[in-house]
Design a protein around this motif. Structure first.
Motif, PDB file in Angstrom:
ATOM      1  N   ASP A  33      -0.959   3.100 -14.967  1.00 38.53           N
ATOM      2  CA  ASP A  33       0.049   2.566 -15.888  1.00 38.53           C
ATOM      3  C   ASP A  33      -0.612   1.543 -16.806  1.00 38.53           C
ATOM      4  OD1 ASP A  33       2.166   1.121 -17.095  1.00 38.53           O
ATOM      5  OD2 ASP A  33       3.505   1.614 -15.434  1.00 38.53           O
ATOM      6  N   PRO A  34      -0.583   1.746 -18.134  1.00 38.05           N
ATOM      7  CA  PRO A  34      -1.288   0.835 -19.042  1.00 38.05           C
ATOM      8  C   PRO A  34      -0.675  -0.559 -19.126  1.00 38.05           C
ATOM      9  CG  PRO A  34      -0.009   2.453 -20.285  1.00 38.05           C
ATOM     10  CD  PRO A  34       0.056   2.871 -18.844  1.00 38.05           C
ATOM     11  N   SER A  35       0.598  -0.697 -18.813  1.00 38.39           N
ATOM     12  CA  SER A  35       1.241  -2.008 -18.951  1.00 38.39           C
ATOM     13  C   SER A  35       1.546  -2.687 -17.618  1.00 38.39           C
ATOM     14  CB  SER A  35       2.543  -1.860 -19.759  1.00 38.39           C
ATOM     15  OG  SER A  35       3.434  -0.967 -19.104  1.00 38.39           O
ATOM     16  N   LYS A  36       1.933  -1.906 -16.615  1.00 33.77           N
ATOM     17  CA  LYS A  36       2.305  -2.481 -15.321  1.00 33.77           C
ATOM     18  C   LYS A  36       1.452  -1.916 -14.192  1.00 33.77           C
ATOM     19  CE  LYS A  36       7.140  -3.287 -16.618  1.00 33.77           C
ATOM     20  NZ  LYS A  36       8.555  -3.028 -16.272  1.00 33.77           N
ATOM     21  N   GLY A  37       0.211  -1.587 -14.498  1.00 33.54           N
ATOM     22  CA  GLY A  37      -0.667  -0.970 -13.507  1.00 33.54           C
ATOM     23  C   GLY A  37      -0.903  -1.836 -12.289  1.00 33.54           C
ATOM     24  N   TRP A  38      -1.086  -3.140 -12.499  1.00 32.33           N
ATOM     25  CA  TRP A  38      -1.327  -4.047 -11.366  1.00 32.33           C
ATOM     26  C   TRP A  38      -0.121  -4.060 -10.430  1.00 32.33           C
ATOM     27  CZ3 TRP A  38      -6.022  -5.633 -10.351  1.00 32.33           C
ATOM     28  CH2 TRP A  38      -6.942  -5.789 -11.378  1.00 32.33           C
ATOM     29  N   THR A  39       1.059  -4.202 -11.017  1.00 37.95           N
ATOM     30  CA  THR A  39       2.275  -4.291 -10.193  1.00 37.95           C
ATOM     31  C   THR A  39       2.560  -2.987  -9.466  1.00 37.95           C
ATOM     32  OG1 THR A  39       3.212  -5.883 -11.766  1.00 37.95           O
ATOM     33  CG2 THR A  39       4.736  -4.823 -10.229  1.00 37.95           C
ATOM     34  N   ARG A  40       2.483  -1.862 -10.176  1.00 37.72           N
ATOM     35  CA  ARG A  40       2.822  -0.573  -9.572  1.00 37.72           C
ATOM     36  C   ARG A  40       1.844  -0.184  -8.460  1.00 37.72           C
ATOM     37  NH1 ARG A  40       3.649   4.363 -13.096  1.00 37.72           N
ATOM     38  NH2 ARG A  40       4.925   5.016 -11.326  1.00 37.72           N
ATOM     39  N   SER A  41       0.548  -0.383  -8.708  1.00 40.54           N
ATOM     40  CA  SER A  41      -0.433   0.008  -7.690  1.00 40.54           C
ATOM     41  C   SER A  41      -0.354  -0.906  -6.471  1.00 40.54           C
ATOM     42  CB  SER A  41      -1.850   0.000  -8.276  1.00 40.54           C
ATOM     43  OG  SER A  41      -2.146  -1.251  -8.861  1.00 40.54           O
ATOM     44  N   PHE A  42      -0.192  -2.218  -6.705  1.00 42.72           N
ATOM     45  CA  PHE A  42      -0.068  -3.153  -5.577  1.00 42.72           C
ATOM     46  C   PHE A  42       1.179  -2.833  -4.767  1.00 42.72           C
ATOM     47  CE2 PHE A  42       1.788  -6.889  -3.636  1.00 42.72           C
ATOM     48  CZ  PHE A  42       0.732  -7.421  -2.925  1.00 42.72           C
ATOM     49  N   ASN A  43       2.315  -2.665  -5.435  1.00 42.88           N
ATOM     50  CA  ASN A  43       3.569  -2.414  -4.720  1.00 42.88           C
ATOM     51  C   ASN A  43       3.519  -1.118  -3.914  1.00 42.88           C
ATOM     52  OD1 ASN A  43       4.564  -4.750  -5.765  1.00 42.88           O
ATOM     53  ND2 ASN A  43       6.113  -3.816  -7.077  1.00 42.88           N
ATOM     54  N   THR A  44       2.860  -0.095  -4.479  1.00 43.87           N
ATOM     55  CA  THR A  44       2.758   1.174  -3.758  1.00 43.87           C
ATOM     56  C   THR A  44       1.971   0.999  -2.463  1.00 43.87           C
ATOM     57  OG1 THR A  44       2.864   2.431  -5.823  1.00 43.87           O
ATOM     58  CG2 THR A  44       1.978   3.569  -3.890  1.00 43.87           C
ATOM     59  N   ALA A  45       0.820   0.318  -2.552  1.00 44.08           N
ATOM     60  CA  ALA A  45      -0.016   0.116  -1.361  1.00 44.08           C
ATOM     61  C   ALA A  45       0.678  -0.790  -0.352  1.00 44.08           C
ATOM     62  CB  ALA A  45      -1.359  -0.469  -1.770  1.00 44.08           C
ATOM     63  N   PHE A  46       1.310  -1.853  -0.842  1.00 42.56           N
ATOM     64  CA  PHE A  46       1.946  -2.804   0.066  1.00 42.56           C
ATOM     65  C   PHE A  46       3.163  -2.186   0.750  1.00 42.56           C
ATOM     66  CE2 PHE A  46       4.796  -6.392   0.997  1.00 42.56           C
ATOM     67  CZ  PHE A  46       3.963  -7.139   1.808  1.00 42.56           C
ATOM     68  N   ARG A  47       3.936  -1.409  -0.007  1.00 42.70           N
ATOM     69  CA  ARG A  47       5.098  -0.759   0.608  1.00 42.70           C
ATOM     70  C   ARG A  47       4.662   0.299   1.617  1.00 42.70           C
ATOM     71  NH1 ARG A  47       8.167  -0.627  -5.193  1.00 42.70           N
ATOM     72  NH2 ARG A  47       9.411  -2.540  -4.906  1.00 42.70           N
ATOM     73  N   ALA A  48       3.543   0.962   1.343  1.00 43.50           N
ATOM     74  CA  ALA A  48       3.010   1.914   2.327  1.00 43.50           C
ATOM     75  C   ALA A  48       2.687   1.192   3.631  1.00 43.50           C
ATOM     76  CB  ALA A  48       1.766   2.592   1.774  1.00 43.50           C
ATOM     77  N   GLY A  49       2.070   0.023   3.510  1.00 44.41           N
ATOM     78  CA  GLY A  49       1.809  -0.779   4.706  1.00 44.41           C
ATOM     79  C   GLY A  49       3.093  -1.193   5.392  1.00 44.41           C
ATOM     80  N   GLY A  50       4.129  -1.491   4.586  1.00 45.71           N
ATOM     81  CA  GLY A  50       5.411  -1.873   5.163  1.00 45.71           C
ATOM     82  C   GLY A  50       6.057  -0.747   5.942  1.00 45.71           C
ATOM     83  N   VAL A  51       5.891   0.488   5.474  1.00 45.46           N
ATOM     84  CA  VAL A  51       6.427   1.637   6.218  1.00 45.46           C
ATOM     85  C   VAL A  51       5.830   1.650   7.618  1.00 45.46           C
ATOM     86  CG1 VAL A  51       6.606   4.139   6.324  1.00 45.46           C
ATOM     87  CG2 VAL A  51       6.793   2.986   4.123  1.00 45.46           C
ATOM     88  N   MET A  52       4.519   1.470   7.690  1.00 46.92           N
ATOM     89  CA  MET A  52       3.838   1.439   8.987  1.00 46.92           C
ATOM     90  C   MET A  52       4.337   0.259   9.827  1.00 46.92           C
ATOM     91  SD  MET A  52       1.450   2.340  11.145  1.00 46.92           S
ATOM     92  CE  MET A  52      -0.015   1.887  12.066  1.00 46.92           C
ATOM     93  N   GLY A  53       4.366  -0.939   9.208  1.00 49.09           N
ATOM     94  CA  GLY A  53       4.718  -2.142   9.952  1.00 49.09           C
ATOM     95  C   GLY A  53       6.119  -2.105  10.524  1.00 49.09           C
ATOM     96  N   PHE A  54       7.112  -1.750   9.693  1.00 50.41           N
ATOM     97  CA  PHE A  54       8.505  -1.794  10.149  1.00 50.41           C
ATOM     98  C   PHE A  54       8.855  -0.626  11.060  1.00 50.41           C
ATOM     99  CE2 PHE A  54       8.589  -4.513   6.378  1.00 50.41           C
ATOM    100  CZ  PHE A  54       9.243  -5.626   6.903  1.00 50.41           C
ATOM    101  N   SER A  55       8.283   0.540  10.806  1.00 52.54           N
ATOM    102  CA  SER A  55       8.566   1.666  11.697  1.00 52.54           C
ATOM    103  C   SER A  55       7.956   1.422  13.079  1.00 52.54           C
ATOM    104  CB  SER A  55       8.049   2.972  11.102  1.00 52.54           C
ATOM    105  OG  SER A  55       6.644   2.948  10.939  1.00 52.54           O
ATOM    106  N   LEU A  56       6.727   0.901  13.107  1.00 57.72           N
ATOM    107  CA  LEU A  56       6.064   0.658  14.395  1.00 57.72           C
ATOM    108  C   LEU A  56       6.818  -0.382  15.209  1.00 57.72           C
ATOM    109  CD1 LEU A  56       2.307   0.371  15.153  1.00 57.72           C
ATOM    110  CD2 LEU A  56       3.813  -1.450  15.908  1.00 57.72           C
ATOM    111  N   THR A  57       7.144  -1.516  14.588  1.00 56.75           N
ATOM    112  CA  THR A  57       7.822  -2.570  15.347  1.00 56.75           C
ATOM    113  C   THR A  57       9.216  -2.122  15.792  1.00 56.75           C
ATOM    114  OG1 THR A  57       8.439  -3.539  13.201  1.00 56.75           O
ATOM    115  CG2 THR A  57       6.580  -4.518  14.348  1.00 56.75           C
ATOM    116  N   GLY A  58       9.922  -1.403  14.924  1.00 58.41           N
ATOM    117  CA  GLY A  58      11.247  -0.919  15.304  1.00 58.41           C
ATOM    118  C   GLY A  58      11.190   0.059  16.458  1.00 58.41           C
ATOM    119  N   ILE A  59      10.275   1.025  16.371  1.00 55.67           N
ATOM    120  CA  ILE A  59      10.142   2.028  17.441  1.00 55.67           C
ATOM    121  C   ILE A  59       9.686   1.361  18.737  1.00 55.67           C
ATOM    122  CG2 ILE A  59       8.766   4.012  18.195  1.00 55.67           C
ATOM    123  CD1 ILE A  59       8.754   4.933  15.251  1.00 55.67           C
ATOM    124  N   ALA A  60       8.741   0.425  18.635  1.00 58.03           N
ATOM    125  CA  ALA A  60       8.199  -0.237  19.830  1.00 58.03           C
ATOM    126  C   ALA A  60       9.287  -0.999  20.578  1.00 58.03           C
ATOM    127  CB  ALA A  60       7.067  -1.176  19.434  1.00 58.03           C
TER     128      ALA A  60
END
Length: 793
Positions: free
Chosen positions: A173-200
């Motif tokens: 993304d030429p204008s919001k590349g930093w925000t979009r790429s960071f949010n995608t990676a961080f939310r991916a980590g959040g999927v792992m974090g919240f699913s693991l803790t909830g299931i555990a």
């Protein structure tokens, strides 16, 4: 006279004979515990699905961002993007499927072994009838823990490979590349974090609720329940051992092999598509750094919870307060999910990343905000769910493990771990981020070659262990003083209470690393790679912070389990003390201190052997097809052979280190008795924690020293000392310099330290301790805990 929370006193006016369990009755607030645990577990899973949908909204199209322009190359780049995305997904799934087949066989065999051994060890002394119920329930707990750990690792791996290419697209993304790429990676980590803790949380609580019906609702019944549920932690940690060791060998064999044969020998760029090992390297990021880390931290949660429950059940006062008080450790983890959920919006919505400088501050803010928000929640839970005696020797508190504690003291125990983990994280950042002097010094040492770089890096790692070890020592002393081994277990849970945030930060790094590799192999615009490299550099630092959390919590969990082991032995009437003057105990201490070195030697040599095979294969392909060394040539190497080398090597080599860790406490307890086991555990914990910190931080510092040089921070020095690297336009070709090559050598040496041996030592500390807890009755059944050696003396 009113009692203070710190010095509860006896109420002399009350007849002590009439004071049962301090006058504690079941707390009405205990009815809140089950809804809190179940609701927060479900909320964690639902929130992870919400985050996954946000990640999925990013299309696998480099021109999908608003304002992006479609060029003649866009279609080809999209084709390559999808091909690489699928290749990494297939490679990661193939490895994990093969690994979990072995794990399934292991679980089946060990479940039978647990059933037989515990049924025999707990047999009726009068009739000699085996206690099949205890054996079968312990095996069931082990099975549930193992399956939950495998599910956690699988979810993490699938989410990471699903998100990596989308992170690359976000950076386009030429204008919001930093925000979009960071949010995608961080939310991916959040999927792992919240699913693991909830299931555990749900898996452990449902197991407890079901098994509770098999035991009487009494002090002794709760002790027996927690004894058999300890198998849950054993199952989780056993799978974590294979995930960490197997995944670590896979990823570092590929990484080291690709670096040596590609970057060092042939001067190929990082993640060049002509390098046969590059897909295996990207696959390894997911199976080692994501699936392995997920199983590891799930194991920490399971073991810390089991330790706190087991020690808590040994307190008649906590039991008298009801089920809600006993479940305080799980309620603590449940509320942590809500805190982490609120904190996640700070990084993605309230203070989004807009440039390179904002990345590290956003990730560090997650740690700080989650810790701040969790602190008052811990206090509220402690004063609501934990009991306070109205008579007896501990008015205003409760006795656990022979120590007069109180809700306020329990709050401080959790707080020690919560804030101690935060401090350890920031100390780790200081030693591994190129924003600070230590890593800059390591970078500057490359001016005189790889040897001085390695010397400086090793010194940094050893030095980085000083503050965390002092801090852990203070936490242990303070927590034990306030609440005995129950306090240490609570401190471990405090450090893990923000587990969802820690996992989100951890998974973020490998996703960004993969995104950078995909950008390079798709030959996207250099600005895309600049963004992903900056995100990855921050990810390396936060990964090191995550490893600091994992190591610190593993130390506390190991010690809490050590306390649970001693508690189990004392509950059976065997009065156990750890006496270092006893020759068997001291001998166990020496052997336990040696085991981390033996274990590290095995894992590092495994990486070396597999990397050697990888280098030979890559060189063979270069010799067979010289076109692979021609820039921008359309020929592509055989990636599958390199993936197979890493897969086969990791599956073969993970067995011996795992056997060493699992068999050591069993053989020690059966042959030499419980006194030797206490020394073995103490030595292993003390040695492992320092070795793990130094290994992880040394490798992290070398990695970021390489990135510091590659970003051009030393171009002025390189241009002056190596004028041949300056091109006709006056630009320094950083990656062709000897200084950069020295940094690559250090990074290559550090790879198995920070991603294989170091992290796997966490599991050594915990797994040996939980095995001792589960098999305590077996040790006691052999010559009343004196071992086979007593028959020979």
């Amino acid at each position: 006279t009113l009692d203070t929370p710190w010095h509860p006193r006896t109420m002399d006016s009350l007849d002590m004979a009439q004071c049962v369990n301090g006058g504690i009755e079941p707390l009405a607030s205990g009815a809140l515990t089950t809804p809190i645990i179940v609701a927060t577990g479900i909320i964690g899973i639902v929130f992870s699905i919400f985050l996954l949908r946000q990640v999925a909204s990013v299309l696998l199209d480099v021109t999908s961002a608003p304002g992006a322009t479609r060029t003649a190359d866009s279609a080809e780049q999209n084709t390559k993007l999808v091909e690489l995305y699928r290749a990494i997904t297939v490679g990661a799934s193939a490895f994990l499927n093969a690994e979990y087949k072995l794990c399934a066989l292991f679980v089946a065999v060990v479940s039978v072994g647990i059933t037989l051994l515990i049924s025999w060890a707990t047999k009726d002394p009068a009739t000699g009838e085996w206690a099949w119920t205890s054996g079968l329930i312990s095996a069931l707990s082990f099975f549930v823990g193992a399956v939950t750990s495998m599910v956690s690792g699988f979810i993490g791996m699938r989410v990471a490979v699903f998100s990596n290419a989308r992170c690359t697209v976000g950076a386009c993304d030429p204008s919001k590349g930093w925000t979009r790429s960071f949010n995608t990676a961080f939310r991916a980590g959040g999927v792992m974090g919240f699913s693991l803790t909830g299931i555990a949380i749900l898996a452990l609580y449902i197991l407890l609720a079901i098994l509770r019906t098999a035991f009487p609702d009494s002090d002794e019944g709760y002790k027996q329940l927690m004894d058999v549920v300890a198998g849950f932690g054993l199952g989780g940690s056993s799978i974590a051992m294979f995930g960490r060791v197997g995944g670590g060998i896979y990823t570092k064999a590929a990484d080291v092999g690709a670096d040596l044969a590609g970057k060092v020998v042939e001067d190929l760029p990082e993640d060049d598509p002509h390098n046969p090992g590059t897909i295996a390297d990207n696959v390894g990021d997911n199976v080692g750094d994501v699936a392995g880390m997920g199983s590891d931290l799930f194991g920490s949660f399971g073991e810390a919870s089991c330790a706190a429950l087991l020690v808590g059940a040994s307190s008649p006062m906590i039991v008298a307060a009801g089920w809600g008080a006993l479940m305080f450790p799980l309620a603590l983890s449940g509320v942590g999910i809500l805190v982490c959920m609120a904190t996640s919006f700070v990084a993605t919505d309230l203070m989004p990343v807009r440039d390179e400088k904002g990345i590290e501050s956003a990730l560090k803010m997650q740690l700080l905000v989650s810790t701040l928000l969790m602190t008052p929640c811990v206090y509220a839970l402690a004063v609501t769910l934990l009991p306070a005696a109205t008579c007896g020797m501990c008015v205003g508190g409760f006795v656990v493990g022979g120590v007069c504690s109180s809700p306020l003291k329990a709050f401080f125990c959790v707080g020690f771990g919560l804030w101690g983990g935060c401090v350890i994280g920031f100390v780790t950042e200081y030693y591994t981020s190129f924003s600070y002097r230590p890593v800059v010094e390591v970078s500057e040492s490359c001016r005189t070659g790889a040897a001085t770089n390695i010397i400086y890096g090793l010194a940094l790692g050893y030095k980085s262990a000083i503050v965390p070890v002092f801090l852990l020592s203070l936490i242990v002393y303070g927590a034990h003083t306030l609440a005995g081994f129950y306090g240490i277990a609570l401190a471990a849970l405090g450090m893990l209470s923000t587990l969802a945030t820690c996992l989100a930060i951890d998974v973020y790094g490998p996703v960004c690393d993969n995104a950078g590799g995909i950008a390079e192999m798709c030959e996207l615009h250099p600005s895309v790679r600049e963004k992903t490299d900056a995100l990855d550099a921050a990810g390396n630092t936060t990964a090191a912070i995550g490893k600091g959390f994992a190591i610190g919590s593993a130390c506390l969990v190991g010690l809490a389990l050590f306390g649970a082991f001693v508690t189990r032995l004392n509950d059976t009437g065997a009065k156990v003390t750890v006496d270092l003057l006893d020759p068997l105990t001291f001998a166990g201490l020496l052997v336990g201190s040696m085991l981390p070195y033996w274990f590290s030697a095995m894992t590092m040599k495994s990486v070396g052997k597999a990397a050697n095979e990888m280098v030979i294969e890559i060189k063979r392909q270069f010799d067979a097809n010289p076109n692979l060394l021609i820039p921008n040539h359309p020929d592509r190497p055989d990636y599958d052979t390199c993936i197979k080398i890493s897969t086969d090597a990791s599956l073969q080599e993970m067995i011996a280190p795992g056997a060493l860790v699992m068999l050591s406490p069993v053989l020690c307890g059966v042959c030499f008795g419980t006194r030797c086991v206490t020394g073995l555990l103490a030595g292993a914990i003390a040695s492992s924690v320092q070795m793990a910190i130094s290994s992880s931080n040394t490798g992290g510092a070398w990695d970021n020293a390489k990135k510091y040089i590659s970003k051009g921070a030393m171009d002025a020095v390189i241009g002056e000392e190596e004028p041949e690297t300056v091109d006709n336009t006056g630009k320094v070709q950083t990656k062709k310099s000897q200084i950069f090559k020295a940094a690559v050598t250090g990074d290559t040496v550090g790879d198995p330290l920070k991603d294989t041996s170091g992290p796997a030592l966490n599991i050594l500390m915990k797994l040996m301790a939980i095995i001792s807890v589960v098999f305590a009755d077996v040790f006691l059944a052999v010559n009343k805990g004196d071992g086979l050696i007593a028959s020979w003396l």
